[in-house]
Each structure stands twice: as C-alpha cells, then as structure tokens.
Design a protein around this motif. Sequence first.
Motif, PDB file in Angstrom:
ATOM      1  N   SER A 193      -6.116   5.606   2.253  1.00  0.00           N
ATOM      2  CA  SER A 193      -6.920   6.839   2.330  1.00  0.00           C
ATOM      3  C   SER A 193      -7.674   7.091   1.018  1.00  0.00           C
ATOM      4  CB  SER A 193      -6.077   8.056   2.738  1.00  0.00           C
ATOM      5  OG  SER A 193      -4.987   8.250   1.880  1.00  0.00           O
TER       6      SER A 193
ATOM      7  N   TYR B 251       0.824  -1.212   0.000  1.00  0.00           N
ATOM      8  CA  TYR B 251       0.000   0.000   0.000  1.00  0.00           C
ATOM      9  C   TYR B 251       0.855   1.258   0.000  1.00  0.00           C
ATOM     10  CZ  TYR B 251       1.033   1.176   4.887  1.00  0.00           C
ATOM     11  OH  TYR B 251       1.675   1.537   6.047  1.00  0.00           O
TER      12      TYR B 251
ATOM     13  N   PRO C 284      -9.654   1.262   0.786  1.00  0.00           N
ATOM     14  CA  PRO C 284      -9.892   1.531   2.204  1.00  0.00           C
ATOM     15  C   PRO C 284     -10.615   2.859   2.465  1.00  0.00           C
ATOM     16  CG  PRO C 284      -7.516   1.351   1.706  1.00  0.00           C
ATOM     17  CD  PRO C 284      -8.256   1.538   0.412  1.00  0.00           C
TER      18      PRO C 284
ATOM     19  N   ASN D 294      -7.803  -3.243  -3.078  1.00  0.00           N
ATOM     20  CA  ASN D 294      -8.513  -3.028  -1.818  1.00  0.00           C
ATOM     21  C   ASN D 294      -8.721  -1.531  -1.607  1.00  0.00           C
ATOM     22  OD1 ASN D 294      -9.450  -3.926   0.824  1.00  0.00           O
ATOM     23  ND2 ASN D 294      -7.554  -3.057   1.648  1.00  0.00           N
TER      24      ASN D 294
ATOM     25  N   HIS E 299     -12.341  -2.038   2.686  1.00  0.00           N
ATOM     26  CA  HIS E 299     -11.728  -2.053   4.015  1.00  0.00           C
ATOM     27  C   HIS E 299     -12.249  -0.810   4.725  1.00  0.00           C
ATOM     28  CE1 HIS E 299      -8.028  -2.517   6.674  1.00  0.00           C
ATOM     29  NE2 HIS E 299      -8.383  -1.267   6.925  1.00  0.00           N
TER      30      HIS E 299
END
Length: 439
Positions: free
Chosen positions: A173, A123, A206, A204, A239
């Motif tokens: 973020s 990430y 988030p 993913n 997420h």
Amino acid sequence: HTKYRPFEPVAIANRTWPDQEITKAPIWASVDLRDGNQALVEPMTVEQKKEFFKLLVDVGFKEIEVGFPAASQLDFDFVRWLVEEDQVPDDVYIQVLTQARPELIERTYESLKGAKKAVVHVYNSTSKTQREQVFRLGKDGIKDIAVRGAQCVKDHAEKNPETEWVFQYSPESFTGTETDFAIEVCDAVIDVWQPTPEKKCIINLPATVEVATPNRFADQIEYFCRNVKNRDSVIISLHTHNDRGCGVAAAELGMMAGADRIEGTLLGNGERTGNMCVVTMAMNMYSQGVDPELNFGDMDRVISVVQSCTQLPVHPRHAYAGELVFTAFSGSHQDAIKKCLANQTEDKPWDVAYLPIDPRDIGRSYQEVIRVNSQSGKGGVAFALEQEYGLALPRWLQVELSPIVQRFSEEDGGVIQAADMKRLFEEHFMTSSAPYALG
Ligand code: KIV
Ligand code: ZN
C-alpha cells in the motif's frame, strides 16, 4: 462532495520524468501465479500452474513469482515440484512472497530448499489506513516489522548458501503511505541487507490500490528514486494495479520517473480490477520500435493458456489481444487499410492507417482485419474477395457489388463471409440470367 479524501500529491521540484521516453525494456516480473492466482474465483490447480509457468518461460520472463508457499500447501507443493523436478531454466529466478513474520519466512525457505536462484519477496503494509485501523501501530512499530522481517530473510539465506538469493521488499500500500515514511522504512531494510551495485536488492513499490492519476504516481516514484538510500545498489520495481483503469499508464510513467523493473500479469488478471497488463505495456513498447524482450508472436497461445487457467474471458477489445482489435467494419477504414497495405514494403517502417502494429507480428492474419457487414464499403468487399479467392475486381465492379453485399448483410444481420460475397458476385454478374450479367 466530502465523502472521499482528495489525493495529496508529493511535493517535487524540477521533475524530470515528463521529458523521458521508454527506450529499453524493464526487468519484467510476472505475478500471474501469485497475485493473479489469489484473485481467482477458483485458484489454479498444480497442473494449471505448471502449464502457466511453461508459458511464462516461453514468453521470456526471467523472474516469475510462483506463489505464497507459506500460506498455501498447493503453492508449497508447486515450488517443491519446480525445484525437485528441475523445471526452472538456469537463467530464471523463481520468486515467492511472504509476510514479514518469522514463522512464515522459515516455511518459505523450506519450500525453496535446493533452488538454484530465487527471489524472496517480503512485505508488510505501511499505509496510514492500515497502520491506524488494521495493525493499530505507530510508524515505529510498522518499521520494526519490516526490519525484523528483512533480518530474518537475510539470516535464513546465510544458512542456505547453495542458492543464489535476491531479496525483495515491498512497502505494501505504498500509494497510501506518506512517501517520506516509505523511504524511511525502505532505507531501514536496505541498512539490513547492505546491497552493493554487484549484488543489488529489489525495492518494489506497489500501487496496491491505484489512488491517483499516473502523473502523481510518477512524481512519487521520481521523489522516491531521488531520495532512497544507495540508489545504485537497489533495483526499483513497480507493481501497479488497475483500480482507476490506468495500471499500464502508471507503470509507463513510473518507468520514465526512474524505475527499473515492472511486475504485472498477462492480460491483467489480479486483485479487483487486476494488475497492470504486461501484454499491453510490452506491445506498446514494441509498437514504438523498442524491443520489449518478451515474445508475443503467438498471442493466441497466450490467450488460450490464460483463459483456461484463470477461467476468465479476454475482452474482444482488449489492447493487442482482443479478437476485434485489428478488425475494421467501416467502409472508410477498410478502404484506407487496403490502400496502405498495398504500399507496405519490408524495408519501410510499418505505416498503415488504423493498424498500430502489423497483426501478423502477434500471429494474426490479414483475413481477420477486414470483416464485412452492413457498415462496410467496396474496399472491404474487394479486399476479402482478393485475399480469399484471388479475385481482383475492377473499381466499377466493386462499386456495383458493394451495395448488394450491404443489403444482404442488413437482411442477414451480421458479418458476411467471403464465400457469400463470391456467391452474390456470381449470382449477380456471372450467370446468363444475372441482373448485371457480364456478357
Ligand atoms: O498489490 C500489492 O501490494 C501486492 C504486494 C504483496 C506486492 O501484491
Ligand atoms: Zn498486488
């Protein structure tokens, strides 16, 4: 007031998510041992991680993020233990997190040496706030970090072909990132990984910080799913965190908007207000007749392991798991529950007032459902005496006994046990000197 910026919704035409239902389980991924753990006052010991991991396997998770081995020696040792002691069932992927930095990615692969199946989760943060104030980089610089990280992850995997690798990328973020830019970065990562429908990668998304109402998040997800490259070859994962108290709702609406996979924790531990609670979302599905493919039939074990490993209490009103969530004190609720329970048969769907699911499905008993205090009425008293002692009081006797029990509770100030109700019943109706002696 002007202190806070209003949320800028993504422009989406003809959204389809509001018409969707959740009809099948997502791919679940537990992040208890990483995101949950990193938020604890006292992070878990290796022994606690072992116990928690076993619980997650028993509940049915097939993807379990076990730590951040490049950042923590304890996590590194735990991953080594899982691999060397052959603790991971053949159908389970262990997942590890790493920042998109070459030296950390290298250490991450060291920790995984010999693993049968693993998800490498890389990430970097993409939001405007972090770009401008934390990294002081423009959009190209941030995209470059992601692309170089993705390349490095791929190169190491190619050098270790004995493991079945899955690659996962998170634009951390995401909810603070312009959605088009998040797509641009993810497309660039997808270009590096070249996934196929047979060998997918995971993207993913988030809600690192939950910044908008769940419908706005769902719009972002639908927009992302429509516009990201090679959608057929990508598993879209969510997420969500719980900053606005809507982590579960955001995940649910995000699934309706097209996501395939959900990351969360048992009972919602995690940074700040927590990660989305998998127990709640899974049981929401269960209560609507959709198999969540996770088994919470022994909720008390789940609570006990989570509490002992996190040192965090479970709120008595936590959805499905709390000690009081299937308990009725009020007379009218008790009466309705008692009548409905008497009508239930195995061949009919569950249909009991005030009880969204049958408490026995999570290992609770009916004794806990009806608890008698000064708010309770005759139904509750009758139910308790029948359940505990097989005493089926006629209605007129229930009417007589109930105020006596109520008065006792008012004086005593709490919940009355069935034994006390029986004693009151005997004192008032069964002895020769009793005020209402039954002859
Ligand atoms: O909340 C978050 O953004 C994370 C990422 C590392 C996925 O935990
Ligand atoms: Zn997180």
